[in-house]
Every structure is written in C-alpha cells, then in structure tokens.
Enzyme design. Structure first.
Site, PDB file in Angstrom:
ATOM      1  CG  ASP A 194      12.853  83.568  54.141  1.00  0.00           C
ATOM      2  OD1 ASP A 194      13.718  83.364  53.254  1.00  0.00           O
ATOM      3  OD2 ASP A 194      11.674  83.904  53.894  1.00  0.00           O
ATOM      4  CE  LYS A 218      25.828  67.296  38.011  1.00  0.00           C
ATOM      5  NZ  LYS A 218      24.969  66.212  38.463  1.00  0.00           N
ATOM      6  CG  HIS A 277      29.954  62.901  42.832  1.00  0.00           C
ATOM      7  ND1 HIS A 277      29.059  63.303  41.879  1.00  0.00           N
ATOM      8  CD2 HIS A 277      29.943  61.544  42.789  1.00  0.00           C
ATOM      9  CE1 HIS A 277      28.519  62.240  41.304  1.00  0.00           C
ATOM     10  NE2 HIS A 277      29.047  61.149  41.838  1.00  0.00           N
ATOM     11  CE  LYS A 316      31.858  58.479  40.886  1.00  0.00           C
ATOM     12  NZ  LYS A 316      31.137  57.312  41.364  1.00  0.00           N
ATOM     13  CD  GLU A 328      23.615  56.818  36.194  1.00  0.00           C
ATOM     14  OE1 GLU A 328      24.191  57.141  37.234  1.00  0.00           O
ATOM     15  OE2 GLU A 328      22.783  57.547  35.622  1.00  0.00           O
ATOM     16  CG  ASP A 381      22.299  64.476  35.731  1.00  0.00           C
ATOM     17  OD1 ASP A 381      22.518  65.150  36.754  1.00  0.00           O
ATOM     18  OD2 ASP A 381      21.974  63.272  35.759  1.00  0.00           O
ATOM     19  CG  HIS A 415      29.712  63.681  36.820  1.00  0.00           C
ATOM     20  ND1 HIS A 415      30.046  64.598  37.783  1.00  0.00           N
ATOM     21  CD2 HIS A 415      28.477  63.232  37.153  1.00  0.00           C
ATOM     22  CE1 HIS A 415      29.054  64.697  38.659  1.00  0.00           C
ATOM     23  NE2 HIS A 415      28.088  63.879  38.294  1.00  0.00           N
ATOM     24  CE  LYS A 431      20.101  59.488  35.304  1.00  0.00           C
ATOM     25  NZ  LYS A 431      20.951  59.258  36.472  1.00  0.00           N
TER      26      LYS A 431
HETATM   27  C1  BG6 Z   1      24.928  62.704  39.622  1.00  0.00           C
HETATM   28  C2  BG6 Z   1      23.790  62.751  38.634  1.00  0.00           C
HETATM   29  O1  BG6 Z   1      25.680  63.883  39.559  1.00  0.00           O
HETATM   30  O2  BG6 Z   1      25.756  61.599  39.326  1.00  0.00           O
HETATM   31  C3  BG6 Z   1      23.014  61.456  38.634  1.00  0.00           C
HETATM   32  O3  BG6 Z   1      22.925  63.824  38.970  1.00  0.00           O
HETATM   33  C4  BG6 Z   1      23.953  60.279  38.440  1.00  0.00           C
HETATM   34  O4  BG6 Z   1      22.018  61.460  37.625  1.00  0.00           O
HETATM   35  C5  BG6 Z   1      25.096  60.357  39.427  1.00  0.00           C
HETATM   36  O5  BG6 Z   1      23.224  59.080  38.622  1.00  0.00           O
HETATM   37  C6  BG6 Z   1      26.131  59.262  39.184  1.00  0.00           C
HETATM   38  O6  BG6 Z   1      27.089  59.304  40.179  1.00  0.00           O
HETATM   39  P1  BG6 Z   1      27.735  57.958  40.727  1.00  0.00           P
HETATM   40  O7  BG6 Z   1      28.765  58.415  41.709  1.00  0.00           O
HETATM   41  O8  BG6 Z   1      26.629  57.178  41.350  1.00  0.00           O
HETATM   42  O9  BG6 Z   1      28.319  57.262  39.531  1.00  0.00           O
END
Ligand code: BG6
Length: 469
Positions: free
Chosen positions: A88, A141, A171, A175, A209, A228, A233, A319
């Site tokens: 825990d 994040k 992330h 890239k 997306e 998000d 990003h 989305k």
């Molecule tokens: C994430 C989001 O951080 O990034 C997702 O939580 C999103 O909602 C994703 O789809 C997109 O990342 P990538 O690398 O697939 O473009």
C-alpha cells in the site's frame, strides 16, 4: 554550460500494474535495455497481491502489443533486472522494501505513473526511507487541473525534490516530428526573416482524432479536450513555433525562451473559444448523462510580443472528427499587389508541419500551370517526409530523464504560465455545442476565426496520397 548531471543508477516505477505502465513504460524499458541504457535495478511498485512472475507476464504482453514485438534477448535481460515491490502506498513499510530492492543504487529515478492525489504520500514515503536523496522524479500529465492545483502539486514535489530533480513528461515533446519542428526552425536561417508579423498572417494547429474516448470516459470526464491535449501538448507545439531562438543549447536556455513566450500569451477570454461535444459522448460508460465536458475545442490565442502582435494563433482539437491528423500551418501574407488574375482566389504561401500520423515538413507555393494563360496551381516544396517516428517518445524521454537531460521536460514555471492562459475558460458554464461524429466539429468553430479566414483541412499527408518518397 553546466556540468552534465550524473546518470541515475536505478529505475523505479510506481503504478507498475496500471494502464500507463502497460501501454508505454514496458515497451520503453525493453528499448532502453536493448540500447544498453538500463543496466541497473528496475523495480515495479504496485499494491500487494501481484508477484514478480505475473509482472513479467504482463510486461511480455505489453511489449508484444505496444512495443513492436518481444526482442527475446533484451526482454530476458530486462526480466533479470526486474523486481516487484507490492504494498500500500500509504503504508510506511512499503518504502524500506523498495530501498532494499534498489540494493546499492544511490541515485534512483522514480517514475510516478499514479494519480496525482497520491504524489504527496509517495514522495514523503520515499524521503522517509532514504530513497529520495540524489534521486529524480518523473511525473505524468495532467499536471494539475488548474493553476491552483498545479501550484499545490509543485509545492508537494518541492518538499522533497528540488526542481532540477523533477521531470514532467509531455510525450508530445518526445515525438520525432515535434523535435524536427524545433530543429527545422533553428537549424535553418531562411525561416527566421519570415517568422514574424511582417510575413506571417496566421498560424493554425489542428489535432484531429477520428476515434472517441476509447473506454476512458471516466478519465475524460475529469479533463476534457482543453486539459487533455491543449494546455499541454498543443501549447508545447505552439511554444516551439513561436518562441525566440534560445541563446545557448542547454536545457535552461530553451526553457527560458518557452517561459517568456507563455507569459506573453494573453489569458483566453470565453469569446475566443468554442467548445463542442460529439453526439454519443454522453452514452459512453463513465460519462454523466448531462455532461458538459468538451470533446472538441477551437480557440484563438494572442501573443503580445513584437514578433507576434496581431497574428492569430488558432488551435483546434477534438475526438470523433473527420480524420486522424495533427498538423501545423503557418500561413504567410499574400503578395502585396496582385500581378496575375488568379491571385485573389489562390491560397497564400505557407509552411506545413505534419506531426502525425506521418512526419512531413513542406512549404506551400504557387507555380504556373502549363499553357498560355498565366494561371497557377498549388505546389508544395517537400523538405522532409517520413513514415517512421524514430524512437518511441517514452523511450526517448525516460532515457533523457535517466541522464538528467531536462530539455524535453516542462518546468514548474512554464506549466503554471500555461495554466494561467486557459484558467478563464476552464469553467463549464455553458453546455458545449453538439457535433456529429466524423465531422469537423460544431459549425460554430468558425466563430473564433478572423474575418476572411477558414479552418484548413489537414487533408491526408503526401505519404497517404502515395507521393514518391
Ligand atoms: C494523450 C491524450 O495525452 O494524447 C489522449 O490523453 C490523446 O486523449 C493522446 O489521444 C494523443 O497522443 P498521440 O501520441 O497518439 O498523438
């Protein structure tokens, strides 16, 4: 330049049995092992009830699915180093066991793939058990959900770790395409004279997306598109596009320029933003039947610097849109005088950075169509095209963190400055405009554009059109 920081000598990941570890961390660990970067104890921590054997199985499954296949040699080496500490997070006895598993490692890296509500407990547990001195901590994040919570999280981390030991992962910065955008801007001299209000008319960043929330309804209800992907990003992409050239190459020079930029972005007013929600979102598991969470957002940013005053930066993300593509278009001004008849209708020159799914950098031009008439057509000068993204973002970022290279990580002050920009639009007072899945979002998205502008369609990249390499 400062002395390079000593490399970490142990890798600990909290949330070892969770989704993030499954989708991102194990594949990165195999890749780092293959590259000889992980010659150290690797310890997964999660609640009790799991065994090392089960964790290894999960690692194999994860790598087969998300890591491009199991590389038996690397996987075996990884498994030989992998340990499991179950307990825990609230139990102080968990941390001495971790200390023991780390053996002689004195400078471990702790990756917190856990909800931020557990950060305080975990970092204090680490400190009490002697696991925090000279260590690094990597956090994910969303970093807070508004300015106040981000500041509180920063204070929590700073009680134990100095800012130089904190690595906030975004992330997108790992890239290949995003790094290429940064490289292209500052490794070439020719864009710079064009890169300001003198020649740039507008900048559009679209992250589309075609899929929905993929079963993550409960998570998405807590965030929405702005938290998000926009505050992190897409703001990072905007900063790389708009910041001034850093004076030096060290991480702090780059981060200082980004911070200056974020601080120059005017906080958003509700009139600069259109929020949308795809029809059917409210039927997703984990989503409230009257949810006001946005699955789409379009907004107009203003940057109050001499370079950018008056140049709109548009961001659109959503989305269930018509396609999956992330693309930046830097539209240049038109020639001041129309010499040819077709000029008024012709699109202006532009730079195009396709950040996904392919990587492309192109410059949009006009050329004359063969024939008598002085009529033109669009032609792109393609600087770069690649279907491959290079190393997985998590492999690159975790490798950098192990080496203490903070260039691709966001600093506390920048994260807070980015929250300041979106803070005024986080309240969900009005319901978002509904849009049909498979479209470009609500028609109202056009309202954020200046007169005469339109959203461009990030049509399939050249690669998808089958253009020659
Ligand atoms: C994430 C989001 O951080 O990034 C997702 O939580 C999103 O909602 C994703 O789809 C997109 O990342 P990538 O690398 O697939 O473009």
């Amino acid at each position: 330049m400062s002395m390079p920081a000593p490399a970490s000598d142990g890798f600990v990941f909290f949330g070892a049995t969770g989704d993030l570890a499954y989708k991102q961390v194990f594949p990165a660990l195999q890749a780092l092992t293959r590259d000889g970067e992980l010659d150290m104890p690797v310890v997964g921590v999660a609640r009790a009830g799991w065994t090392l054997e089960r964790l290894r199985e999960r690692a194999r499954e994860s790598i087969a699915r998300y890591g491009g296949g199991v590389d038996e040699r690397a996987f075996e080496r990884l498994c030989a180093r992998l340990q499991f500490v179950g307990g825990d997070y609230h139990d102080p006895a968990t941390y001495p066991r971790l200390r023991q598993a780390l053996g002689g490692a004195r400078r471990p890296l702790h990756y917190l793939a856990i909800p931020p509500s557990l950060f305080a407990t975990v970092v204090q547990g680490l400190a009490a058990a002697g696991c925090a001195a000279d260590a690094r901590v990597v956090v994910e994040k969303p970093f807070g959900r508004d300015l106040a919570s981000a500041q509180a999280l920063n204070r929590t981390l700073h009680e134990v770790f100095p800012e130089s030991a904190v690595f906030r992962i975004d992330h997108y910065l790992g890239k290949e395409a995003v790094r290429n955008l940064l490289y292209f801007r500052f490794a070439n001299a020719f864009p710079e004279p064009l890169w300001s209000r003198e020649h740039v008319a507008a900048v559009q960043i679209t992250m589309a997306e075609s899929f929905g929330v993929k079963g993550r309804g409960a998570f998405y209800e807590e965030v929405g598109a702005i938290r998000d992907v926009v505050q992190n990003h897409l703001f990072q992409v905007m900063a790389l596009l708009a910041m001034d050239p850093p004076a030096r190459t060290d991480p702090d020079a780059m981060r200082a320029e980004k911070l200056r930029l974020f601080r120059a972005v005017r906080p958003l007013a509700p009139a600069q933003v259109v929020r949308g929600q795809f029809r059917g979102y409210r039927d997703e598991p984990g989503v409230a039947p009257d949810s006001r969470v946005e699955t789409f957002v379009a907004l107009r940013l203003q940057i109050d610097t001499w370079r950018w005053a008056g140049v709109p930066f548009y961001i659109r993300a959503g989305k269930c849109l018509a396609t999956t593509a992330t693309e930046v278009r830097v539209a240049l001004r038109r020639p001041p005088v129309a010499v040819f008849d077709d000029a008024p209708a012709a699109p202006a020159n532009y730079f195009r950075f396709r950040l996904g799914p392919e990587v492309e950098i192109a410059l949009g031009t006009r050329v004359k169509r063969p024939g008598e008439a002085m009529q033109g057509e669009a032609a792109e000068l393609l600087a770069h095209r690649s279907l491959e993204g290079g190393a997985l973002p998590y492999e690159r970022l975790l490798g950098d963190a192990l080496h203490g290279d903070a260039s691709l990580f966001t600093r506390d002050d920048s994260v807070e400055a980015a929250w300041r920009v979106v803070e005024p639009i986080l309240a969900r007072d009005a319901p978002p405009a509904e849009y049909e899945p498979g479209t470009w979002g609500p028609a109202a998205a056009a309202a954020v554009l200046a007169a005469g502008e339109r959203w461009y369609d990030p049509s399939p990249g050249l690669a998808a059109k089958g253009a020659p390499a």
